[in-house]
Design a protein around this motif. Structure first.
Motif, mmCIF file in Angstrom:
data_model
loop_
_atom_site.group_PDB
_atom_site.id
_atom_site.type_symbol
_atom_site.label_atom_id
_atom_site.label_comp_id
_atom_site.label_asym_id
_atom_site.label_seq_id
_atom_site.Cartn_x
_atom_site.Cartn_y
_atom_site.Cartn_z
ATOM 1 N N ASN A 45 0.839 -1.197 0.000
ATOM 2 C CA ASN A 45 0.000 0.000 0.000
ATOM 3 C C ASN A 45 0.882 1.258 0.000
ATOM 4 N N TYR A 167 -7.115 -4.498 13.002
ATOM 5 C CA TYR A 167 -6.944 -5.356 11.833
ATOM 6 C C TYR A 167 -5.468 -5.697 11.725
ATOM 7 N N THR A 177 -7.846 -2.045 5.525
ATOM 8 C CA THR A 177 -8.557 -1.784 4.262
ATOM 9 C C THR A 177 -8.485 -0.306 3.888
ATOM 10 N N LYS A 180 -11.056 1.492 1.495
ATOM 11 C CA LYS A 180 -12.099 0.509 1.207
ATOM 12 C C LYS A 180 -13.001 0.314 2.428
ATOM 13 N N ASN A 182 -14.718 -1.129 5.610
ATOM 14 C CA ASN A 182 -14.256 -1.885 6.767
ATOM 15 C C ASN A 182 -15.106 -3.133 6.984
ATOM 16 N N GLU A 184 -14.670 -6.211 5.795
ATOM 17 C CA GLU A 184 -14.733 -7.199 4.724
ATOM 18 C C GLU A 184 -13.338 -7.717 4.430
ATOM 19 N N LYS A 185 -13.258 -8.946 3.994
ATOM 20 C CA LYS A 185 -11.970 -9.542 3.664
ATOM 21 C C LYS A 185 -11.389 -8.853 2.451
ATOM 22 N N ASP A 186 -10.151 -8.389 2.585
ATOM 23 C CA ASP A 186 -9.457 -7.743 1.479
ATOM 24 C C ASP A 186 -8.711 -8.809 0.681
ATOM 25 N N SER A 191 -3.244 -9.253 3.043
ATOM 26 C CA SER A 191 -4.002 -10.495 3.064
ATOM 27 C C SER A 191 -3.390 -11.547 2.153
#
Length: 206
Positions: A45, A167, A177, A180, A182, A184-186, A191
């Motif tokens: 990122n 997280y 995330t 994006k 929050n 939810e599986k990235d 990940s």
């Protein structure tokens, strides 16, 4: 078009506002949604300067757009003293945050990298409060940080909720995330760390 206003002599004047320009009223529907105080290449990122900087995510949970220009992010110590602050500059399209949008601001310590860069860094070992404010409104949201490891984030469990979670970097759990939703599986970023390591183990370079 915003309305008409009668004037003396029976004349009517009309006021227009360009389409798409932010026009909210009252307290902004903005929250600090997620914070990462230390990041490295495993996060996948990078910030606008190409480096893996700390970051703060702002979320607009309302139905109106806002221009974040002249909003300030500040770090407040345990004695309520303002330690650092950075005001978002005016004149950039990137500072508009639309309804249900997540906007990442980079705490890379150098605002020359654009309007999304803040002139301070974060510290994963320091416990302080981060505040979002605006001069004519005051504090809009403040978050008291907890101690984090590199690439972990402190996040609202669900966007704009009052429950906060950490997280982590475990690829089997929920990961940070940035930019994006929050909770939810990235499928990108940290990940995939385990998958990357397994690929390297199974298919090493010749």
């Amino acid at each position: 078009y915003l309305g008409t206003k009668p004037r003396s002599g029976g004349k009517i004047t009309a006021t227009f506002k360009p389409a798409g320009e932010p026009k909210p009223e009252g307290k902004p529907t903005l929250v600090i949604n997620e914070i990462c105080t230390s990041s490295n290449a495993l996060s996948k990122n990078p910030g606008p300067n190409g480096k893996y900087s700390d970051w703060i995510e702002i979320y607009n949970y309302g139905e109106e757009s806002y221009d974040l220009a002249n909003y300030t992010l500040s770090i407040v110590g345990t004695d309520t003293t303002t330690l650092h602050q950075s005001t978002i500059p005016v004149g950039y399209e990137q500072t508009i945050i639309r309804p249900k949008e997540h906007k990442v601001l980079w705490a890379n310590g150098d605002s020359i990298y654009g309007p999304s860069s803040l002139n301070f860094n974060l510290d994963k070992d320091s416990l302080y409060t981060i505040c979002l404010s605006k001069g004519d409104i005051g504090h809009i949201d403040c978050v008291e940080l907890v101690s984090l490891q590199t690439n972990e984030s402190y996040a609202r469990e669900i966007d704009s909720s009052s429950n906060w979670v950490i997280y982590g970097i475990d690829p089997l759990e929920l990961n940070p995330t940035p930019g994006k939703k929050n909770g939810e599986k990235d499928t990108t970023g940290v990940s995939n760390t385990l998958a990357d390591l397994m690929t390297l183990f199974l298919y090493p370079n010749p």
